[in-house]
Design a protein around this motif. Structure first.
Motif, short mmCIF file in Angstrom:
data_model
loop_
_atom_site.label_atom_id
_atom_site.label_comp_id
_atom_site.label_asym_id
_atom_site.label_seq_id
_atom_site.Cartn_x
_atom_site.Cartn_y
_atom_site.Cartn_z
N GLU A 153 5.10 -6.90 -1.04
CA GLU A 153 4.08 -7.90 -1.39
C GLU A 153 3.51 -8.56 -0.14
O GLU A 153 2.30 -8.77 -0.03
CB GLU A 153 4.62 -8.97 -2.33
CG GLU A 153 3.55 -9.99 -2.70
CD GLU A 153 4.01 -11.09 -3.62
OE1 GLU A 153 3.45 -12.20 -3.53
OE2 GLU A 153 4.92 -10.86 -4.45
N MET A 171 1.13 -6.19 1.35
CA MET A 171 -0.11 -6.12 0.57
C MET A 171 -0.99 -7.34 0.85
O MET A 171 -2.19 -7.22 1.06
CB MET A 171 0.22 -6.01 -0.93
CG MET A 171 -0.92 -5.53 -1.80
SD MET A 171 -2.26 -6.68 -2.11
CE MET A 171 -1.41 -8.16 -2.52
N ARG A 172 -0.39 -8.52 0.89
CA ARG A 172 -1.15 -9.74 1.19
C ARG A 172 -1.77 -9.65 2.58
O ARG A 172 -2.92 -10.01 2.78
CB ARG A 172 -0.26 -10.97 1.08
CG ARG A 172 0.08 -11.38 -0.32
CD ARG A 172 0.98 -12.63 -0.34
NE ARG A 172 1.22 -13.08 -1.69
CZ ARG A 172 0.38 -13.81 -2.41
NH1 ARG A 172 -0.77 -14.20 -1.90
NH2 ARG A 172 0.69 -14.17 -3.64
N ARG A 184 -2.54 -6.97 4.21
CA ARG A 184 -3.61 -5.97 4.21
C ARG A 184 -4.88 -6.54 3.56
O ARG A 184 -5.97 -6.31 4.05
CB ARG A 184 -3.15 -4.69 3.51
CG ARG A 184 -2.16 -3.90 4.39
CD ARG A 184 -1.63 -2.66 3.69
NE ARG A 184 -2.69 -1.78 3.24
CZ ARG A 184 -3.28 -0.85 3.98
NH1 ARG A 184 -2.92 -0.69 5.25
NH2 ARG A 184 -4.23 -0.09 3.47
N TYR A 185 -4.72 -7.30 2.48
CA TYR A 185 -5.88 -7.98 1.90
C TYR A 185 -6.53 -8.87 2.95
O TYR A 185 -7.75 -8.86 3.16
CB TYR A 185 -5.48 -8.81 0.66
CG TYR A 185 -6.58 -9.75 0.24
CD1 TYR A 185 -7.64 -9.30 -0.55
CD2 TYR A 185 -6.59 -11.08 0.66
CE1 TYR A 185 -8.67 -10.15 -0.92
CE2 TYR A 185 -7.61 -11.93 0.29
CZ TYR A 185 -8.65 -11.46 -0.49
OH TYR A 185 -9.68 -12.32 -0.84
N THR A 208 4.91 -7.17 -9.38
CA THR A 208 5.57 -6.39 -8.33
C THR A 208 6.73 -5.63 -8.96
O THR A 208 7.34 -6.09 -9.92
CB THR A 208 6.10 -7.27 -7.18
OG1 THR A 208 7.08 -8.17 -7.71
CG2 THR A 208 5.00 -8.04 -6.51
N SER A 220 -0.81 -0.68 -6.06
CA SER A 220 -0.55 -0.05 -4.77
C SER A 220 0.91 0.33 -4.62
O SER A 220 1.81 -0.43 -5.00
CB SER A 220 -0.90 -1.01 -3.63
OG SER A 220 -2.27 -1.28 -3.60
N PHE A 263 4.01 1.38 -1.96
CA PHE A 263 4.46 1.14 -0.60
C PHE A 263 5.80 1.83 -0.38
O PHE A 263 6.59 1.98 -1.30
CB PHE A 263 4.61 -0.36 -0.34
CG PHE A 263 3.34 -1.13 -0.48
CD1 PHE A 263 2.52 -1.33 0.61
CD2 PHE A 263 2.95 -1.63 -1.72
CE1 PHE A 263 1.32 -2.02 0.48
CE2 PHE A 263 1.76 -2.33 -1.86
CZ PHE A 263 0.94 -2.52 -0.76
N TYR A 300 1.61 1.08 3.43
CA TYR A 300 0.84 1.40 2.21
C TYR A 300 0.78 2.91 2.06
O TYR A 300 0.49 3.63 3.02
CB TYR A 300 -0.56 0.82 2.37
CG TYR A 300 -1.55 1.25 1.32
CD1 TYR A 300 -1.54 0.67 0.06
CD2 TYR A 300 -2.50 2.23 1.59
CE1 TYR A 300 -2.46 1.06 -0.91
CE2 TYR A 300 -3.43 2.61 0.62
CZ TYR A 300 -3.40 2.02 -0.62
OH TYR A 300 -4.32 2.41 -1.58
N GLY A 348 -2.99 4.04 -3.92
CA GLY A 348 -3.20 3.13 -5.02
C GLY A 348 -3.79 3.81 -6.23
O GLY A 348 -4.46 4.84 -6.10
#
Length: 138
Positions: free
Chosen positions: A46, A49-50, A52-53, A93, A120, A122, A131, A134
């Motif tokens: 997570e 992912m955050r 990457r955002y 998640t 997504s 991982f 990553y 997705g």
């Protein structure tokens, strides 16, 4: 055993200004910025992912490529400089903690004019989260 964590839908705004663009209350430098700078690696799927955002928000294609699994990573990544990301919602998640080799994060990333809903995947490579790919739930 897979662990699925549902979270209350909480819309976070990249334009809020108080915290990191990923939606957490810490300042960018103390949150995703430290991962972007290369000093630390994201400790969970997570968190990756955050970050990457946040890299999409900041236009940091280099970070996106560095945190992409070698077997699925494109050679180049061109980001649209006109894209305006406006918020992130973590929907669920599955695994992805410090004790797992794989994890899944389902999220909705809003942008001016729409939203991207993705699940997504991982994995860990040499101990670091990356990553893989997705899916776009219907």
């Amino acid at each position: 055993m897979a662990r699925r964590t549902a979270r209350p839908l909480q819309r976070t705004s990249a334009a809020a200004g108080a915290g990191c663009p990923c939606g957490l209350p810490a300042a960018y430098e103390a949150c995703c910025g430290r991962f972007h700078a290369g000093g630390d690696a994201a400790p969970t799927a997570e968190a990756l992912m955050r970050s990457r955002y946040c890299a999409f928000v900041k236009g940091d294609a280099g970070y996106l490529l560095r945190t992409w699994h070698p077997r699925t990573r494109p050679e180049r990544l061109e980001l649209d400089p006109g894209m305006r990301w406006t918020g992130l919602e973590i929907l669920a998640t599955v695994d992805g903690s410090t004790f797992h080799p794989r994890g899944v994060v389902e999220f909705r990333a809003s942008y001016r004019g729409g939203a991207l809903h993705e699940r997504s995947s991982f994995e860990r490579v040499d101990g670091a989260w990356v990553y893989v790919d997705g899916e776009f739930p219907g």
